[in-house]
Design a protein around this motif. Structure first.
Motif, PDB file in Angstrom:
ATOM      1  N   GLU A   1      14.587  -7.298 -21.341  1.00  0.00           N
ATOM      2  CA  GLU A   1      14.693  -8.265 -22.431  1.00  0.00           C
ATOM      3  C   GLU A   1      14.988  -9.646 -21.878  1.00  0.00           C
ATOM      4  N   VAL A   2      14.967 -10.632 -22.796  1.00  0.00           N
ATOM      5  CA  VAL A   2      15.237 -12.020 -22.453  1.00  0.00           C
ATOM      6  C   VAL A   2      16.342 -12.531 -23.366  1.00  0.00           C
ATOM      7  N   ASN A   3      17.274 -13.294 -22.793  1.00  0.00           N
ATOM      8  CA  ASN A   3      18.371 -13.872 -23.569  1.00  0.00           C
ATOM      9  C   ASN A   3      18.329 -15.388 -23.458  1.00  0.00           C
ATOM     10  N   THR A   4      18.100 -16.077 -24.577  1.00  0.00           N
ATOM     11  CA  THR A   4      18.052 -17.537 -24.555  1.00  0.00           C
ATOM     12  C   THR A   4      19.417 -18.160 -24.829  1.00  0.00           C
ATOM     13  N   THR A   5      20.368 -17.383 -25.326  1.00  0.00           N
ATOM     14  CA  THR A   5      21.767 -17.807 -25.439  1.00  0.00           C
ATOM     15  C   THR A   5      22.598 -16.740 -24.757  1.00  0.00           C
ATOM     16  N   PRO A   6      22.537 -16.683 -23.428  1.00  0.00           N
ATOM     17  CA  PRO A   6      23.252 -15.621 -22.715  1.00  0.00           C
ATOM     18  C   PRO A   6      24.756 -15.847 -22.746  1.00  0.00           C
ATOM     19  N   GLY A   7      25.512 -14.783 -22.465  1.00  0.00           N
ATOM     20  CA  GLY A   7      26.955 -14.928 -22.354  1.00  0.00           C
ATOM     21  C   GLY A   7      27.303 -16.053 -21.403  1.00  0.00           C
ATOM     22  N   MET A   8      28.266 -16.889 -21.779  1.00  0.00           N
ATOM     23  CA  MET A   8      28.516 -18.100 -20.998  1.00  0.00           C
ATOM     24  C   MET A   8      30.010 -18.316 -20.759  1.00  0.00           C
ATOM     25  N   THR A   9      30.784 -17.233 -20.654  1.00  0.00           N
ATOM     26  CA  THR A   9      32.134 -17.402 -20.145  1.00  0.00           C
ATOM     27  C   THR A   9      32.043 -17.539 -18.627  1.00  0.00           C
ATOM     28  N   GLU A  10      33.130 -17.938 -18.003  1.00  0.00           N
ATOM     29  CA  GLU A  10      33.099 -18.145 -16.557  1.00  0.00           C
ATOM     30  C   GLU A  10      32.756 -16.863 -15.802  1.00  0.00           C
ATOM     31  N   HIS A  11      33.029 -15.706 -16.427  1.00  0.00           N
ATOM     32  CA  HIS A  11      32.812 -14.427 -15.755  1.00  0.00           C
ATOM     33  C   HIS A  11      31.557 -13.708 -16.241  1.00  0.00           C
ATOM     34  N   SER A  12      30.725 -14.401 -17.006  1.00  0.00           N
ATOM     35  CA  SER A  12      29.462 -13.831 -17.472  1.00  0.00           C
ATOM     36  C   SER A  12      28.414 -13.909 -16.364  1.00  0.00           C
ATOM     37  N   GLN A  13      27.309 -13.177 -16.571  1.00  0.00           N
ATOM     38  CA  GLN A  13      26.299 -13.097 -15.513  1.00  0.00           C
ATOM     39  C   GLN A  13      25.757 -14.457 -15.076  1.00  0.00           C
ATOM     40  N   VAL A  14      25.325 -15.278 -16.025  1.00  0.00           N
ATOM     41  CA  VAL A  14      24.664 -16.533 -15.662  1.00  0.00           C
ATOM     42  C   VAL A  14      25.585 -17.464 -14.870  1.00  0.00           C
ATOM     43  N   PRO A  15      26.804 -17.742 -15.333  1.00  0.00           N
ATOM     44  CA  PRO A  15      27.681 -18.587 -14.503  1.00  0.00           C
ATOM     45  C   PRO A  15      27.971 -17.995 -13.129  1.00  0.00           C
ATOM     46  N   LEU A  16      28.083 -16.672 -13.036  1.00  0.00           N
ATOM     47  CA  LEU A  16      28.318 -16.059 -11.729  1.00  0.00           C
ATOM     48  C   LEU A  16      27.126 -16.270 -10.799  1.00  0.00           C
ATOM     49  N   MET A  17      25.917 -16.156 -11.342  1.00  0.00           N
ATOM     50  CA  MET A  17      24.723 -16.361 -10.518  1.00  0.00           C
ATOM     51  C   MET A  17      24.682 -17.765  -9.933  1.00  0.00           C
ATOM     52  N   PHE A  18      24.881 -18.774 -10.786  1.00  0.00           N
ATOM     53  CA  PHE A  18      24.754 -20.144 -10.296  1.00  0.00           C
ATOM     54  C   PHE A  18      25.953 -20.562  -9.456  1.00  0.00           C
ATOM     55  N   ALA A  19      27.121 -20.011  -9.734  1.00  0.00           N
ATOM     56  CA  ALA A  19      28.275 -20.290  -8.880  1.00  0.00           C
ATOM     57  C   ALA A  19      28.017 -19.818  -7.454  1.00  0.00           C
ATOM     58  N   ALA A  20      27.240 -18.735  -7.322  1.00  0.00           N
ATOM     59  CA  ALA A  20      26.951 -18.180  -5.991  1.00  0.00           C
ATOM     60  C   ALA A  20      26.065 -19.101  -5.155  1.00  0.00           C
ATOM     61  N   VAL A  21      25.405 -20.072  -5.812  1.00  0.00           N
ATOM     62  CA  VAL A  21      24.569 -21.018  -5.061  1.00  0.00           C
ATOM     63  C   VAL A  21      25.137 -22.436  -5.145  1.00  0.00           C
ATOM     64  N   GLY A  22      26.450 -22.527  -5.375  1.00  0.00           N
ATOM     65  CA  GLY A  22      27.107 -23.822  -5.316  1.00  0.00           C
ATOM     66  C   GLY A  22      27.079 -24.641  -6.578  1.00  0.00           C
ATOM     67  N   LEU A  23      26.804 -24.024  -7.732  1.00  0.00           N
ATOM     68  CA  LEU A  23      26.842 -24.744  -9.004  1.00  0.00           C
ATOM     69  C   LEU A  23      27.946 -24.110  -9.855  1.00  0.00           C
ATOM     70  N   PRO A  24      29.184 -24.586  -9.731  1.00  0.00           N
ATOM     71  CA  PRO A  24      30.303 -23.969 -10.445  1.00  0.00           C
ATOM     72  C   PRO A  24      30.177 -24.140 -11.960  1.00  0.00           C
ATOM     73  N   TYR A  25      30.924 -23.333 -12.651  1.00  0.00           N
ATOM     74  CA  TYR A  25      30.840 -23.258 -14.118  1.00  0.00           C
ATOM     75  C   TYR A  25      30.911 -24.623 -14.810  1.00  0.00           C
ATOM     76  N   PRO A  26      31.914 -25.477 -14.564  1.00  0.00           N
ATOM     77  CA  PRO A  26      31.935 -26.770 -15.274  1.00  0.00           C
ATOM     78  C   PRO A  26      30.704 -27.611 -14.992  1.00  0.00           C
ATOM     79  N   ARG A  27      30.198 -27.590 -13.760  1.00  0.00           N
ATOM     80  CA  ARG A  27      28.998 -28.368 -13.433  1.00  0.00           C
ATOM     81  C   ARG A  27      27.756 -27.781 -14.095  1.00  0.00           C
ATOM     82  N   LEU A  28      27.711 -26.461 -14.241  1.00  0.00           N
ATOM     83  CA  LEU A  28      26.602 -25.828 -14.956  1.00  0.00           C
ATOM     84  C   LEU A  28      26.579 -26.311 -16.398  1.00  0.00           C
TER      85      LEU A  28
END
Length: 372
Positions: free
Chosen positions: A334-361
């Motif tokens: 499936e596709v999620n256009t409003t994915p979970g967006m707490t600091e510990h949700s999948q999307v913030p964790l993915m981008f934090a792993a490449v140097g884009l922390p949650y507040p900057r995301l």
């Protein structure tokens, strides 16, 4: 286990998986943006963060909205919190209130409280919708913000509506040459014509957070699973069981219009289970970033996610959930256009792993919304 399928007595056709090799992406019409607004004279742009919602994902949306409000840089943004109650009544949020912090409602009912909320939105520079599920993520809230002429984070009406509808998403995916689990849509009128033919997954066509999703392994459990899904939607998707690892990937449209793909994330799921509501919200999910994938499989997943981002009309950030079979085949879930967006949700964790922390995301998402 070999995948099985469900049929009807009249053998109505089901959606077949397309060949694995992707084809060219159909040309996507750019998502309609909000009408231009006068430039703000504020030192800090005012952002309306909207959470809650009239659906089964209400509590998840409250958590997402509260996390966004707390993480936004107070030196850069002025934040207005709004919550849509389960009854449709809009509230203005104060984080000093215990729980999620909805203070006195803005009106007695949905209509008059919405009118009051629109007055508050008129004094905002942009909006950050954080309402998962129907009457929010499905384009409803985007439509309201379009009519109000307020720039906002995330997919527009078309992208939200298409991606929220799991059946429509599969049709688009197949048109893009991607593989999906064969299945069919069932309504309440068709239940008695279903013929059991092995294990299946039953889910509402338009609901999220795995609400109403059941892995059915026995014939006598099929009807209860269908009833549970139909309690949340008037259409139910019945799919073949796909055996494979559950791997997600996200695509972010940055303020300059370029796309950034985060690293893949694998969800550790116990054998014989789905990543259901219990695994998501009871305890700590087992997220593994980056997922261990062969370079060719990762490249294929990134390519597929970017294809769907364009074809569905996504914007902001979207998460694409796949199964990776033992043979290395990718199957879209499936596709999620409003994915979970707490600091510990999948999307913030993915981008934090490449140097884009949650507040900057979050800053990136808001900057992208304001680029129009």
């Amino acid at each position: 286990m070999t995948a099985s399928h469900l049929a009807t007595a009249d053998r109505s056709p089901v959606l077949s998986a397309a060949p694995e090799s992707p084809t060219a992406v159909p040309t996507a019409v750019p998502a309609v943006g909000a009408a231009p607004r006068p430039a703000s004279r504020r030192e800090r742009p005012r952002v309306a963060v909207i959470g809650g919602g009239r659906n089964c994902e209400h509590e998840v949306s409250l958590a997402t909205a509260a996390s966004i409000r707390r993480a936004l840089d107070a030196d850069r943004w002025e934040v207005l919190g709004l919550t849509i109650g389960r009854d449709g009544v809009w509230h203005r949020v104060t984080d000093a209130t215990p729980g999620a912090g909805a203070d006195a409602p803005l009106g007695e009912g949905p209509a008059d409280s919405l009118a009051a909320a629109l007055t508050l939105l008129a004094d905002c520079d942009l909006a950050f919708p954080a309402v998962h599920g129907p009457l929010g993520e499905d384009g409803t809230l985007a439509g309201l913000l379009e009519l109000a002429g307020l720039p906002y984070v995330g997919a527009g009406v078309r992208g939200g509506a298409l991606a929220m509808d799991k059946w429509a998403t599969k049709l688009v995916a197949v048109a893009c040459g991607l593989s999906v689990a064969p299945g069919r849509v069932v309504t309440a009128e068709e239940i008695d014509r279903l013929v059991w033919d092995g294990p299946v997954v039953v889910k509402p066509v338009a609901a999220g957070s795995s609400h109403g999703v059941t892995l059915v392994r026995a014939a006598d459990r099929l009807r209860p699973a269908l009833d549970a899904a139909l309690a949340l939607d008037d259409r139910v998707l019945v799919e073949e069981v796909v055996q494979g690892r559950e791997v997600d990937i996200a695509v972010l449209r940055r303020a300059d219009g370029t796309l950034l793909t985060g690293p893949a994330l694998e969800i550790g799921v116990p054998a014989g289970r789905l990543f259901d509501t219990g695994l998501k919200y009871e305890g700590a999910p087992d997220f593994r970033v980056p997922a261990e994938l062969p370079p060719a499989a990762l490249a294929s997943m990134e390519r597929a996610a970017r294809q769907l981002f364009a074809a569905l009309g996504c914007d902001g950030v979207a998460r694409f959930d796949f199964f990776v079979t033992a043979e290395g085949r990718l199957v879209l879930n499936e596709v999620n256009t409003t994915p979970g967006m707490t600091e510990h949700s999948q999307v913030p964790l993915m981008f934090a792993a490449v140097g884009l922390p949650y507040p900057r995301l979050l800053d990136d998402l808001l900057a992208g919304a304001d680029r129009a």
